[in-house]
Design an enzyme around this catalytic site. Structure first.
Site, PDB file in Angstrom:
ATOM      1  N   ARG A  80      -3.870   6.942   0.376  1.00 54.59           N
ATOM      2  CA  ARG A  80      -4.359   8.213   0.916  1.00 54.59           C
ATOM      3  C   ARG A  80      -3.400   8.954   1.825  1.00 54.59           C
ATOM      4  O   ARG A  80      -3.593  10.138   2.093  1.00 54.59           O
ATOM      5  CB  ARG A  80      -5.688   7.989   1.657  1.00 54.59           C
ATOM      6  CG  ARG A  80      -6.860   7.866   0.704  1.00 54.59           C
ATOM      7  CD  ARG A  80      -8.077   7.349   1.416  1.00 54.59           C
ATOM      8  NE  ARG A  80      -7.782   6.025   1.959  1.00 54.59           N
ATOM      9  CZ  ARG A  80      -8.707   5.156   2.363  1.00 54.59           C
ATOM     10  NH1 ARG A  80      -9.963   5.474   2.312  1.00 54.59           N
ATOM     11  NH2 ARG A  80      -8.363   3.974   2.823  1.00 54.59           N
ATOM     12  N   TYR A  85     -14.510 -11.990   0.971  1.00 52.73           N
ATOM     13  CA  TYR A  85     -15.298 -10.803   0.593  1.00 52.73           C
ATOM     14  C   TYR A  85     -16.537 -11.185  -0.204  1.00 52.73           C
ATOM     15  O   TYR A  85     -17.618 -10.614  -0.023  1.00 52.73           O
ATOM     16  CB  TYR A  85     -14.447  -9.833  -0.242  1.00 52.73           C
ATOM     17  CG  TYR A  85     -13.436  -9.069   0.585  1.00 52.73           C
ATOM     18  CD1 TYR A  85     -13.841  -7.984   1.360  1.00 52.73           C
ATOM     19  CD2 TYR A  85     -12.095  -9.430   0.606  1.00 52.73           C
ATOM     20  CE1 TYR A  85     -12.925  -7.273   2.126  1.00 52.73           C
ATOM     21  CE2 TYR A  85     -11.173  -8.723   1.370  1.00 52.73           C
ATOM     22  CZ  TYR A  85     -11.593  -7.644   2.130  1.00 52.73           C
ATOM     23  OH  TYR A  85     -10.704  -6.958   2.884  1.00 52.73           O
ATOM     24  N   ASP A 102      -6.590  -3.345  -7.321  1.00 50.93           N
ATOM     25  CA  ASP A 102      -7.121  -3.862  -6.060  1.00 50.93           C
ATOM     26  C   ASP A 102      -7.401  -5.347  -6.200  1.00 50.93           C
ATOM     27  O   ASP A 102      -7.752  -5.807  -7.294  1.00 50.93           O
ATOM     28  CB  ASP A 102      -8.404  -3.128  -5.642  1.00 50.93           C
ATOM     29  CG  ASP A 102      -8.742  -3.410  -4.180  1.00 50.93           C
ATOM     30  OD1 ASP A 102      -8.248  -2.675  -3.305  1.00 50.93           O
ATOM     31  OD2 ASP A 102      -9.463  -4.398  -3.914  1.00 50.93           O
ATOM     32  N   ARG A 136       0.821  -1.218   0.000  1.00 53.61           N
ATOM     33  CA  ARG A 136       0.000   0.000   0.000  1.00 53.61           C
ATOM     34  C   ARG A 136       0.850   1.260   0.000  1.00 53.61           C
ATOM     35  O   ARG A 136       0.501   2.259   0.638  1.00 53.61           O
ATOM     36  CB  ARG A 136      -0.939   0.029   1.227  1.00 53.61           C
ATOM     37  CG  ARG A 136      -1.978  -1.070   1.257  1.00 53.61           C
ATOM     38  CD  ARG A 136      -3.068  -0.818   0.217  1.00 53.61           C
ATOM     39  NE  ARG A 136      -4.200  -1.688   0.435  1.00 53.61           N
ATOM     40  CZ  ARG A 136      -5.314  -1.314   1.070  1.00 53.61           C
ATOM     41  NH1 ARG A 136      -5.456  -0.097   1.518  1.00 53.61           N
ATOM     42  NH2 ARG A 136      -6.286  -2.176   1.232  1.00 53.61           N
ATOM     43  N   ARG A 194      -7.507  11.439  -6.184  1.00 53.15           N
ATOM     44  CA  ARG A 194      -8.750  10.858  -5.643  1.00 53.15           C
ATOM     45  C   ARG A 194      -9.868  11.883  -5.499  1.00 53.15           C
ATOM     46  O   ARG A 194     -11.043  11.517  -5.400  1.00 53.15           O
ATOM     47  CB  ARG A 194      -8.474  10.204  -4.280  1.00 53.15           C
ATOM     48  CG  ARG A 194      -8.108   8.745  -4.352  1.00 53.15           C
ATOM     49  CD  ARG A 194      -9.262   7.838  -4.791  1.00 53.15           C
ATOM     50  NE  ARG A 194      -9.996   7.322  -3.646  1.00 53.15           N
ATOM     51  CZ  ARG A 194     -11.285   7.472  -3.464  1.00 53.15           C
ATOM     52  NH1 ARG A 194     -12.003   8.130  -4.336  1.00 53.15           N
ATOM     53  NH2 ARG A 194     -11.871   6.967  -2.400  1.00 53.15           N
TER      54      ARG A 194
END
Ligand code: CP3
Length: 348
Positions: free
Chosen positions: A29, A150, A74, A25, A38
């Site tokens: 952000r 998920y 992702d 990662r 973003r």
């Protein structure tokens, strides 16, 4: 130039001039450059525009001086062409609107072809090939279990209760889903390699929720299929999970030339459990990056001391960079790793 990169050398357990370092990662952000992009695009839009995905992949290369790039994408992107309706909701993480709960749901999943269904990922890889200037590119996918969790839960989960309920009450449904996902993810990973990824990482982020016996029955054969298809192309394959202390030996059996270690186990203990015939990646606690520099330095040095100069250590965090991590501290870790390992353990 690429063939001599310290990251590729360490993956192959060859000696290096300094320990290679990159971060899971590393784009995200915590970086102002990422937040600026973003503001205009959603996460999925960035992934689906290859020039944007390539640009975001380059951001940490420029800002941090890391030894490897990880493709911006992702692990849940394959869920979109499977027809399960993926969304990243603000503050909630991923939501899958059509979760898989029955054999009919498994059978209703669409056929998958990576090059046509996720061509935008391969296009981003092809763009990066021209812009990375010798920095190796890591492609990746989720491991079947983590992706299945998920797909079954429909969102992030703490207890994985729906997943385990399916495993224990309807094992034929669980196995059918894992069979489908292992085919999809093998195809996806090999397509990334053919497009130009030089190393791939398989993220089994949540597999630590399982006992060794359940791992062996419900996960190992499917992870093995994905890992072996990538290994058959003769490039390094990194096999990563968290909370895996009791699973490392089984994960090694499933595959991977490099095993990822989280921070719960000292690096030398983890490496011993795996065996020194594999490279290891890790394992600074991501929360360390919120500490003052001297504390960060002590912990970085501790990990490097435990690696003991043995060929085959790639420095990384034990899991992904957290939101609000100070960028300067991330950059400082890159410099600490390079300086310390080049000087040697006698003169830290
Ligand atoms: O820099 C990189 O590492 C490459 C990009 C990358 C992303 N996701 C982008 C992303 C990678 C390698 C991933 C892997 C991923 N995605 C994993 C495995 C790694 C891990 O952390 O265990 C998992 C479990 C996912 C699923 C996922 N994606 C979740 C749970 C979330 C929401 C949580 C969160 O952090 O918001 C995402 C969203 C996501 N994927 C972001 C990024 C940069 C968040 C930022 C955003 O919304 O813009």
């Amino acid at each position: 130039m690429e063939m001599n990169s310290r990251f590729l050398q360490a993956c192959q357990r060859q000696p290096v001039d300094a320990t290679p370092v990159w971060f899971m990662r590393q784009a995200g952000r915590y970086m102002p450059e990422y937040r600026a992009i973003r503001e205009k695009y959603t996460l999925i839009e960035i992934c689906q525009h290859p020039e944007l995905a390539a640009e975001v992949t380059m951001q940490p290369i420029r800002a941090l001086g890391v030894d490897a790039a990880i493709l911006f994408a992702d692990i849940l992107l394959p869920v979109i062409p499977l027809g399960l309706d993926l969304e990243f909701a603000k503050g909630e993480g991923p939501i899958i609107r059509s979760p898989v709960r029955t054999l009919d749901d498994v059978r209703a999943m669409k056929p998958f072809d990576a090059e046509s269904d996720l061509g935008y990922v391969m296009d981003a890889i092809r763009i990066l090939h021209g812009t990375l200037g010798g920095v190796p590119l890591i492609g990746f996918c989720g491991a079947p279990f983590t992706v299945a969790s998920y797909i079954i839960e429909g969102s992030s989960s703490r207890e994985f209760l729906k997943t385990k309920t399916m495993m224990y009450s309807a094992p034929e449904v669980f196995h059918a889903l894992m069979e489908k996902l292992s085919a999809v993810l093998s195809d996806y990973l090999v397509a990334q390699i053919h497009a130009g990824a030089q190393v791939v990482q398989v993220f089994d982020s949540w597999v630590g929720a399982l006992s060794p016996a359940d791992y062996e029955t419900f996960v190992l054969p499917y992870s093995q299929k994905v890992l072996k298809s990538a290994e058959a192309t003769n490039i390094p394959v990194i096999h990563f999970g968290t909370n895996t202390t009791t699973l490392l030996q089984l994960m090694k059996r499933a595959g991977g030339s490099v095993l990822g270690l989280d921070w719960r186990l000292p690096l030398d203990d983890g490496w011993k459990l795996i065996g020194h015939d594999r490279a290891v990646q890790g394992n600074l606690d991501p929360a360390t990056l919120f500490a003052p520099l001297p504390e960060i330095k002590a912990r970085v040095h501790d990990i490097l001391r435990r690696a003991d100069g043995r060929p085959g250590h790639i420095f990384n965090l034990g899991h992904g960079i957290l939101q609000n991590t100070p960028v300067d501290n991330v950059k400082a870790v890159v410099d600490m790793v390079h300086e310390y390992s080049a000087v040697g353990i006698e003169n830290p």
